[in-house]
Enzyme design. Structure first.
Site, PDB file in Angstrom:
ATOM      1  N   TRP A   7       4.586 -11.302   5.582  1.00 34.51           N
ATOM      2  CA  TRP A   7       5.094 -10.480   4.476  1.00 34.51           C
ATOM      3  C   TRP A   7       6.002 -11.292   3.572  1.00 34.51           C
ATOM      4  O   TRP A   7       5.907 -11.199   2.341  1.00 34.51           O
ATOM      5  CB  TRP A   7       5.802  -9.229   4.996  1.00 34.51           C
ATOM      6  N   ASP A  18      13.595  -6.740   2.294  1.00 30.64           N
ATOM      7  CA  ASP A  18      12.430  -5.933   2.651  1.00 30.64           C
ATOM      8  C   ASP A  18      12.715  -5.312   4.019  1.00 30.64           C
ATOM      9  O   ASP A  18      12.685  -5.989   5.037  1.00 30.64           O
ATOM     10  CB  ASP A  18      11.182  -6.837   2.696  1.00 30.64           C
ATOM     11  N   LYS A  76       6.136   2.881   7.764  1.00 28.68           N
ATOM     12  CA  LYS A  76       6.478   2.325   9.065  1.00 28.68           C
ATOM     13  C   LYS A  76       7.484   3.230   9.787  1.00 28.68           C
ATOM     14  O   LYS A  76       7.269   3.614  10.923  1.00 28.68           O
ATOM     15  CB  LYS A  76       7.052   0.916   8.932  1.00 28.68           C
TER      16      LYS A  76
HETATM   17  C1  LIG Z   1       3.835  -3.295   6.158  1.00 27.87           C
HETATM   18  C2  LIG Z   1       4.798  -4.187   5.513  1.00 27.87           C
HETATM   19  C3  LIG Z   1       4.686  -4.547   4.146  1.00 27.87           C
HETATM   20  C4  LIG Z   1       3.533  -4.112   3.282  1.00 27.87           C
HETATM   21  O1  LIG Z   1       3.597  -2.791   2.970  1.00 27.87           O
HETATM   22  P1  LIG Z   1       2.536  -2.075   2.014  1.00 27.87           P
HETATM   23  O2  LIG Z   1       3.171  -0.739   1.798  1.00 27.87           O
HETATM   24  O3  LIG Z   1       1.247  -2.014   2.757  1.00 27.87           O
HETATM   25  O4  LIG Z   1       2.400  -2.858   0.755  1.00 27.87           O
HETATM   26  C5  LIG Z   1       5.660  -5.344   3.607  1.00 27.87           C
HETATM   27  N1  LIG Z   1       6.686  -5.800   4.348  1.00 27.87           N
HETATM   28  C6  LIG Z   1       6.828  -5.488   5.659  1.00 27.87           C
HETATM   29  C7  LIG Z   1       8.006  -5.997   6.425  1.00 27.87           C
HETATM   30  C8  LIG Z   1       5.889  -4.665   6.271  1.00 27.87           C
HETATM   31  O5  LIG Z   1       6.021  -4.353   7.566  1.00 27.87           O
END
Ligand SMILES: *Cc1c(COP(=O)(O)O)cnc(C)c1O
Length: 357
Positions: free
Chosen positions: A102, A169, A193
């Site tokens: 990511w 993030d 998540k």
């Molecule tokens: C799943 C995830 C993403 C991507 O998320 P999307 O909503 O599918 O774009 C980005 N960063 C982390 C840490 C993730 O776990």
């Protein structure tokens, strides 16, 4: 209905009562005899949802009056582009910590937009640890970090101390533990998540950082435009926002971050201590950087994976297969997963050891 223990890495488990309320709102929302899915986002009933969702984020992250909260479409992946587009000056430099897939995707987008440096990386050991003690140039427009690396099972336990604005993030550990939101210039998280269903991404940004890039801004990619529109510049993803609000309320009503952090610590400790004790399994990451959200482990005798899969299936354990980049197993212990599910997994691991060790 059979009870399934849901260890999915994302979209992940949601509280049963939230799913029930969400289902009801699809039929009759707010006693309107209309579905949430067929009313105006400008209606009083939905405006309440948006206001409450934004307030709950501020409350759970302890954000001060400088922060604005948005719920946008496009996933966390769109934030990989929007962050540099809104914060990286045309003559500035952004810093990134590379802790895996990511973070890498975020770096790739930032490089398209402006000057980007990777100040630290754990690529040398296949992202099995969190880099620490690296230099952070004071001239950076921001430093981008990933609080929890969903795929590798690593988590930042202590955030870098710096005068440079931190952009984080938090997609896979938002609201899982205490953080002081005011320590970050910007926090973003895809909802699916630990917060709600797929389709909405939460962004909390210190407004004082905006409007400084010297770049002509496309409206839909401009945080300021969305802020001015109250996160309704265009039609927002109403259903994922509503379900995220329900999940945040569930969290708050049960005791908030302090309550969930204790539960999450207990779940993770239970599973990690079994991984360390059980001769058939071993962890994949540096012990001090182990994630409380995504527990990654492999088998000491990988040829027996099919046997273990059979046992987990019989016990109704779902979503345990590791990411294709890491292999092995990954148990995601998001907020809504009860300790009981971890205990069932531990029992299966013990039964497996008895049978095959
Ligand atoms: C799943 C995830 C993403 C991507 O998320 P999307 O909503 O599918 O774009 C980005 N960063 C982390 C840490 C993730 O776990």
């Amino acid at each position: 209905m059979t009870k399934v223990h849901n260890f999915s890495a994302g979209p992940g488990i949601l509280p049963a009562e939230v799913l029930k309320q969400a289902a009801e709102a699809c039929l009759n929302f707010d006693n309107l005899n209309l579905s949430l899915l067929e009313i105006s986002h400008r209606s009083k009933s939905f405006e309440k949802v948006m206001d409450e969702s934004r307030e709950l984020v501020k409350e759970l992250l302890g954000l001060n009056e400088h922060y604005q909260v948005l719920f946008l479409g496009g996933g966390a992946s769109l934030q990989f582009a929007m962050v540099p587009y809104n914060l990286l000056r045309t003559d500035g430099t952004a810093g990134y910590v590379n802790t895996g897939v990511w973070a890498n995707k975020a770096i790739k987008e930032a490089k398209m937009i402006g000057n980007t440096v990777v100040v630290a990386s754990s690529e040398d050991k296949k992202f099995t640890y969190i880099p620490k003690g690296f230099d952070i140039p004071a001239s950076l427009d921001y430093l981008h970090i990933t609080s929890n690396n969903t795929i590798y099972g690593t988590q930042i336990k202590s955030f870098p101390k710096t005068t440079v604005p931190l952009v984080c993030d938090m997609s896979s550990d938002i609201f899982s533990r205490y953080v002081n939101g005011n320590d970050f210039g910007l926090i973003y998280a895809g909802a699916q998540k630990n917060m709600g269903p797929a389709g909405a991404t939460m962004i909390a940004v210190d407004e004082r950082l905006l409007g400084k890039t010297g770049r002509k801004m496309l409206s839909m990619l401009d945080y300021s435009v969305h802020i001015k529109g109250g996160s309704m510049y265009n039609t927002p993803p109403v259903f994922p926002i509503y379900v995220s609000m329900l999940t945040m309320k569930w969290l708050k009503n049960n005791g908030g971050i302090a309550w969930i952090e204790k539960k999450n610590n207990e779940k993770a400790a239970t599973l990690y201590s079994e991984i360390d004790r059980n001769s058939m399994f071993k962890g994949t990451t540096e012990v001090s950087d182990r994630s409380n959200m995504n527990v990654t482990f492999v088998m000491t005798k990988p040829e027996l994976e099919a046997e273990f899969d059979k046992l987990t299936k019989e016990a109704n354990l779902s979503g345990l297969r590791g990411h294709r980049d890491v292999g092995g197993y990954r148990a995601s212990l998001y907020n809504a997963l009860p300790l009981e599910s971890v205990n069932v997994l531990v029992e299966v691991m013990q039964a497996f050891e008895k049978k095959f060790a």
